[in-house]
Scaffold this motif. Structure first.
Motif, mmCIF file in Angstrom:
data_model
loop_
_atom_site.group_PDB
_atom_site.id
_atom_site.type_symbol
_atom_site.label_atom_id
_atom_site.label_comp_id
_atom_site.label_asym_id
_atom_site.label_seq_id
_atom_site.Cartn_x
_atom_site.Cartn_y
_atom_site.Cartn_z
ATOM 1 N N MET A 182 0.838 -1.212 0.000
ATOM 2 C CA MET A 182 0.000 0.000 0.000
ATOM 3 C C MET A 182 0.872 1.262 0.000
ATOM 4 O O MET A 182 0.558 2.246 -0.653
ATOM 5 N N ILE A 183 1.974 1.204 0.752
ATOM 6 C CA ILE A 183 2.895 2.356 0.806
ATOM 7 C C ILE A 183 3.495 2.599 -0.580
ATOM 8 O O ILE A 183 3.583 3.727 -1.048
ATOM 9 N N LYS A 184 3.902 1.500 -1.209
ATOM 10 C CA LYS A 184 4.458 1.624 -2.570
ATOM 11 C C LYS A 184 3.449 2.256 -3.519
ATOM 12 O O LYS A 184 3.783 3.089 -4.354
ATOM 13 N N LEU A 185 2.190 1.810 -3.352
ATOM 14 C CA LEU A 185 1.111 2.343 -4.186
ATOM 15 C C LEU A 185 0.979 3.845 -3.949
ATOM 16 O O LEU A 185 0.835 4.633 -4.886
ATOM 17 N N GLY A 186 1.039 4.221 -2.667
ATOM 18 C CA GLY A 186 0.929 5.635 -2.296
ATOM 19 C C GLY A 186 2.081 6.461 -2.827
ATOM 20 O O GLY A 186 1.934 7.639 -3.152
#
Length: 432
Positions: free
Chosen positions: A397-401
């Motif tokens: 999710m962090i990577k996506l963000g």
């Protein structure tokens, strides 16, 4: 001489000196009860409530109690186990019986009917003494801080006096403010439509104040009691109601609120609309949850995990896991059967439904379902079964963000190899 004198003739200083002599306490007593019982049997007693609890009060190998037993002014023993129950072991004092034989042995005492009557009277007089303490707010506050656990243990063990002891319970709540509230005061503040007494158990008040489970109660103006003492879990298994009002845990199944016809109709429509999503979530989570359904209890949170009405709560599960000598065979069938409740009005759930309707096999949907499950494990008071997988999902999710490509291998070792192969620039282009 204490037995021959009338309690009216004895000053508080004399009681204090006597208390210090029999208890080796350096402080004065908090309360005293001096009485004489006549009738079927005759005995005199002085009971004292100390100001503070002994540090070893709940240790298993300590002296069982602090009541000295005399027969016609002759000392018999100072730790007669059957003269007072475990939950009253903090009470100190002396009992002088006129009826027990002088040469009675410990074994005979256990079978003795006279002792059973004495015990019953001592419990009754202790409760009267606590009533007297409750008349002074400051004294009762001290008493409750020191011996509140004992009263809860009494509720768990003593079915005859349970109702009486419930009056002494004090809890912080969503409406109590700085001072804890009694159950009597709670009942007087109950809303007209409210039929039950709501409570929540957990590790700390701070944690419970922000719990998703109390959201609906807050909206309706229903007060929720915060129970943060591990022994509360045991006491509440025995204390089913108070003044004909049933105790209801907001973290368990069986929580029902009054609904208008309009609300009932809306709920039915929502249930039909979200059926495909709840079915899909159950398929994804498998045996991790018993069922997935729409929630009545949450307002601002997307989901929670609810336990069975008669099984362990999340808090009880935590307490049992922390016990060093626990029996693992019992925990398997008492462990909470979890149901996942979702909030159909929450934007995350709405968007998840939309995505699931478009493509049921979408990997992102499955990922989000697992992420919601893991997060609700934490907010509902459970511990994560697989922290590594949860961390992986959060990192994705962090990577996506950060708009990083999920396939990019970003370990330092891989980065070094890429530099050697002079591929650094091409990798940088993948970052949006």
């Amino acid at each position: 001489t204490w037995g021959t004198r009338d309690s009216k003739d004895i000053t508080n200083e004399e009681y204090a000196a006597f208390y210090k002599a029999i208890s080796n306490d350096w402080e004065e007593h908090l309360a005293v009860k001096h009485f004489h019982v006549e009738g079927q049997l005759e005995f005199k007693a002085i009971l004292f409530t100390p100001r503070r609890a002994p540090f070893d009060m709940f240790e298993t190998n300590k002296k069982k109690n602090n009541i000295k037993l005399y027969v016609r002014r002759v000392f018999i023993m100072d730790n007669c186990e059957d003269i007072i129950p475990d939950w009253l072991t903090f009470v100190k004092g002396i009992v002088d019986s006129e009826d027990l034989p002088l040469n009675i042995s410990r074994q005979q005492l256990q079978q003795n009917k006279i002792l059973k009557v004495i015990k019953k009277n001592l419990i009754k007089k202790c409760l009267e003494m606590f009533d007297e303490i409750a008349e002074n707010k400051d004294d009762f506050k001290k008493f409750n801080e020191q011996f509140g656990k004992n009263l809860k243990l009494g509720i768990h063990e003593d079915s005859q006096n349970r109702k009486k002891m419930a009056d002494f319970l004090r809890y912080f709540s969503t409406k109590s403010g700085e001072e804890p509230t009694s159950l009597k005061d709670y009942v007087t503040r109950m809303k007209e439509a409210q039929k039950d007494i709501y409570y929540i158990t957990g590790e700390s008040q701070k944690q419970l104040e922000t719990s998703p489970f109390i959201e609906q109660c807050k909206i309706r103006g229903y007060e929720v009691l915060f129970m943060t003492d591990p022994i509360d879990e045991y006491a509440m298994q025995q204390l089913k109601d108070y003044e004909d009002k049933k105790f209801v845990s907001v973290t368990k199944e069986g929580l029902k609120f009054e609904e208008t016809e309009e609300e009932k109709k809306r709920k039915e429509e929502e249930k039909a609309s979200f059926e495909s999503l709840t079915k899909l979530m159950k398929e994804v989570l498998g045996d991790k949850v018993e069922k997935v359904l729409l929630s009545d209890r949450i307002v601002n949170s997307p989901c929670v995990l609810v336990t069975g009405e008669y099984g362990w709560s999340a808090n009880m599960e935590r307490i049992m896991k922390a016990q060093a000598l626990r029996d693992t065979s019992t925990s398997s069938y008492m462990t909470s059967k979890k149901s996942m409740e979702i909030n159909p009005l929450h934007p995350i759930v709405k968007e998840l439904k939309k995505k699931a309707d478009e493509d049921k096999s979408d990997k992102t949907v499955k990922d989000l379902v697992w992420l919601l499950f893991d997060t609700s494990l934490l907010t509902s008071g459970f511990s994560l079964e697989d922290p590594a997988s949860y961390a992986d999902r959060i990192h994705r999710m962090i990577k996506l963000g950060l708009s990083l490509d999920d396939s990019a291998d970003d370990t330092p070792l891989a980065a070094e190899e890429e530099d050697e192969a002079d591929e650094g620039e091409s990798k940088m282009e993948e970052v949006d």
